[in-house]
Design an enzyme around this catalytic site. Structure first.
Site, PDB file in Angstrom:
ATOM      1  N   LYS A 203       0.876  -1.325  -0.215  1.00 57.08           N
ATOM      2  CA  LYS A 203      -0.103   0.100  -0.221  1.00 57.08           C
ATOM      3  C   LYS A 203       0.855   1.201   0.009  1.00 57.08           C
ATOM      4  CE  LYS A 203      -3.300  -2.188   3.081  1.00 57.08           C
ATOM      5  NZ  LYS A 203      -3.969  -1.981   4.632  1.00 57.08           N
ATOM      6  N   GLY A 204       1.990   1.172   0.292  1.00 57.53           N
ATOM      7  CA  GLY A 204       3.003   2.255   0.801  1.00 57.53           C
ATOM      8  C   GLY A 204       3.071   3.387  -0.245  1.00 57.53           C
TER       9      GLY A 204
ATOM     10  N   GLU B 204       7.752   2.915  -6.122  1.00 59.49           N
ATOM     11  CA  GLU B 204       7.990   2.185  -4.958  1.00 59.49           C
ATOM     12  C   GLU B 204       8.031   3.334  -3.886  1.00 59.49           C
ATOM     13  OE1 GLU B 204       6.985   0.375  -2.731  1.00 59.49           O
ATOM     14  OE2 GLU B 204       8.219  -1.427  -2.647  1.00 59.49           O
TER      15      GLU B 204
ATOM     16  N   ASP C  19      14.553  -0.494   1.324  1.00 58.29           N
ATOM     17  CA  ASP C  19      15.026  -0.710   2.771  1.00 58.29           C
ATOM     18  C   ASP C  19      16.114  -1.510   2.646  1.00 58.29           C
ATOM     19  OD1 ASP C  19      15.275  -0.285   5.688  1.00 58.29           O
ATOM     20  OD2 ASP C  19      13.552  -1.951   5.581  1.00 58.29           O
TER      21      ASP C  19
ATOM     22  N   ARG D 262      -0.561   6.995   7.286  1.00 59.39           N
ATOM     23  CA  ARG D 262      -0.451   7.251   5.732  1.00 59.39           C
ATOM     24  C   ARG D 262      -0.901   8.413   5.113  1.00 59.39           C
ATOM     25  NH1 ARG D 262       0.933   2.132   3.837  1.00 59.39           N
ATOM     26  NH2 ARG D 262       0.039   0.195   5.071  1.00 59.39           N
TER      27      ARG D 262
ATOM     28  N   ASP E 145       3.413   3.955   6.635  1.00 56.80           N
ATOM     29  CA  ASP E 145       2.468   3.553   7.900  1.00 56.80           C
ATOM     30  C   ASP E 145       3.346   3.150   9.086  1.00 56.80           C
ATOM     31  OD1 ASP E 145       2.959   1.094   6.948  1.00 56.80           O
ATOM     32  OD2 ASP E 145       1.446   0.453   8.179  1.00 56.80           O
TER      33      ASP E 145
ATOM     34  N   LYS F 234      17.110   3.725   1.893  1.00 55.39           N
ATOM     35  CA  LYS F 234      17.802   3.693   3.040  1.00 55.39           C
ATOM     36  C   LYS F 234      19.098   3.070   2.819  1.00 55.39           C
ATOM     37  CE  LYS F 234      14.371   2.979   6.126  1.00 55.39           C
ATOM     38  NZ  LYS F 234      13.942   2.426   7.334  1.00 55.39           N
TER      39      LYS F 234
ATOM     40  N   PHE G  15      13.152   4.933  11.111  1.00 54.96           N
ATOM     41  CA  PHE G  15      11.773   4.340  10.655  1.00 54.96           C
ATOM     42  C   PHE G  15      10.841   5.680  10.301  1.00 54.96           C
ATOM     43  CE2 PHE G  15       7.467   2.888  11.175  1.00 54.96           C
ATOM     44  CZ  PHE G  15       7.661   1.786  10.184  1.00 54.96           C
ATOM     45  N   VAL G  16      10.397   5.947   9.288  1.00 55.92           N
ATOM     46  CA  VAL G  16       9.655   7.039   8.652  1.00 55.92           C
ATOM     47  C   VAL G  16       8.251   6.614   8.641  1.00 55.92           C
ATOM     48  CG1 VAL G  16      11.562   7.980   7.790  1.00 55.92           C
ATOM     49  CG2 VAL G  16      10.336   6.753   6.402  1.00 55.92           C
TER      50      VAL G  16
HETATM   51  P1  5GP Z   1      12.463  -4.368   1.910  1.00 54.26           P
HETATM   52  O1  5GP Z   1      13.368  -3.228   1.046  1.00 54.26           O
HETATM   53  O2  5GP Z   1      13.163  -4.609   3.271  1.00 54.26           O
HETATM   54  O3  5GP Z   1      12.154  -5.621   1.190  1.00 54.26           O
HETATM   55  O4  5GP Z   1      11.071  -3.589   2.312  1.00 54.26           O
HETATM   56  C1  5GP Z   1      10.768  -2.430   2.034  1.00 54.26           C
HETATM   57  C2  5GP Z   1       9.195  -2.225   2.639  1.00 54.26           C
HETATM   58  O5  5GP Z   1       9.469  -2.180   3.689  1.00 54.26           O
HETATM   59  C3  5GP Z   1       8.894  -0.920   2.037  1.00 54.26           C
HETATM   60  O6  5GP Z   1       8.076  -0.911   0.712  1.00 54.26           O
HETATM   61  C4  5GP Z   1       8.198  -0.455   3.091  1.00 54.26           C
HETATM   62  O7  5GP Z   1       6.738  -0.882   3.029  1.00 54.26           O
HETATM   63  C5  5GP Z   1       8.604  -1.183   4.427  1.00 54.26           C
HETATM   64  N1  5GP Z   1       9.446  -0.110   5.158  1.00 54.26           N
HETATM   65  C6  5GP Z   1      10.943   0.010   5.058  1.00 54.26           C
HETATM   66  N2  5GP Z   1      11.503   0.862   5.659  1.00 54.26           N
HETATM   67  C7  5GP Z   1      10.303   1.638   6.425  1.00 54.26           C
HETATM   68  C8  5GP Z   1      10.160   2.756   7.275  1.00 54.26           C
HETATM   69  O8  5GP Z   1      11.160   3.565   7.575  1.00 54.26           O
HETATM   70  N3  5GP Z   1       8.791   3.099   7.557  1.00 54.26           N
HETATM   71  C9  5GP Z   1       7.699   2.476   6.973  1.00 54.26           C
HETATM   72  N4  5GP Z   1       6.650   2.778   7.388  1.00 54.26           N
HETATM   73  N5  5GP Z   1       7.875   1.330   6.148  1.00 54.26           N
HETATM   74  C10 5GP Z   1       9.257   0.677   5.820  1.00 54.26           C
END
Ligand code: 5GP
Length: 172
Positions: free
Chosen positions: A40-41, A96, A100, A162, A156, A128, A149-150
């Site tokens: 959803k992000g 996206e 992360d 959101r 969210d 990040k 953590f944002v």
């Molecule tokens: P990854 O890159 O670890 O597979 O996952 C990325 C997902 O983790 C992002 O699409 C997001 O939904 C969530 N995520 C990663 N860092 C953050 C953050 O700082 N805040 C929030 N709300 N979600 C995050």
């Protein structure tokens, strides 16, 4: 609200998206373009970015979950909501919210590449890099942030925040 600090303002986001939207319009004008948002992000970013691209385009949505064995990715991603387009006819941009560890996006990219799009690019609102666990980078990231953590602008904490118009560090 006092449980968070704004780190990227509404105006900074707006200006950067206008700039990137112009770049993408110039790059893709005249080509069949499909923007794919990962729910959803990324829904807020998608809504603003698509309106900043002054060129014909289509949009699609996906929901993806990656599976882990402890902290190790099993390399499989489950698509819980899939596109309804045959992407072999499109230049695809994945839109996206944040890269992360990079796990989910690297798996989604592999999944979409296997469907033979005309081209594939990843545009992320936030990056990040200090958190990366797999060798993956977006083609374009609008803002690089430290390991915080944002929340806000689609992101969210327990499904809340959101709707904030800016990006903030969540302090709990
Ligand atoms: P990854 O890159 O670890 O597979 O996952 C990325 C997902 O983790 C992002 O699409 C997001 O939904 C969530 N995520 C990663 N860092 C953050 C953050 O700082 N805040 C929030 N709300 N979600 C995050």
């Amino acid at each position: 609200m006092n449980n968070h600090n704004i780190i990227i303002t509404e105006e900074e986001i707006k200006n950067k998206i206008a700039f990137v939207g112009k770049q993408l319009a110039a790059e893709y004008r005249g080509k069949p373009l499909l923007l794919v948002s990962i729910l959803k992000g990324a829904f807020v970013f998608m809504a603003d970015l698509c309106r900043a691209i002054d060129a014909p385009l289509e949009i699609g949505f996906m929901c993806a979950k990656s599976y882990y064995n402890g902290t190790v990715s099993t390399g499989t991603v489950s698509i819980t909501l899939d596109l309804d387009q045959d992407i072999s006819k499109y230049h695809v941009i994945i839109v996206e919210d944040i890269v992360d560890t990079g796990r989910t996006l690297s798996l989604v990219v592999d999944n979409l590449k296997a469907r033979n799009p005309l081209s594939l690019k990843v545009v992320a609102l936030l990056d990040k890099p200090s958190r990366r666990l797999v060798d993956f980078d977006a083609d374009l990231s609008l803002f690089t942030i430290p390991d915080l953590f944002v929340i806000g602008y689609g992101l969210d904490c327990d499904e809340k925040y959101r709707n904030l118009p800016y990006i903030a560090e969540f302090k709990g």
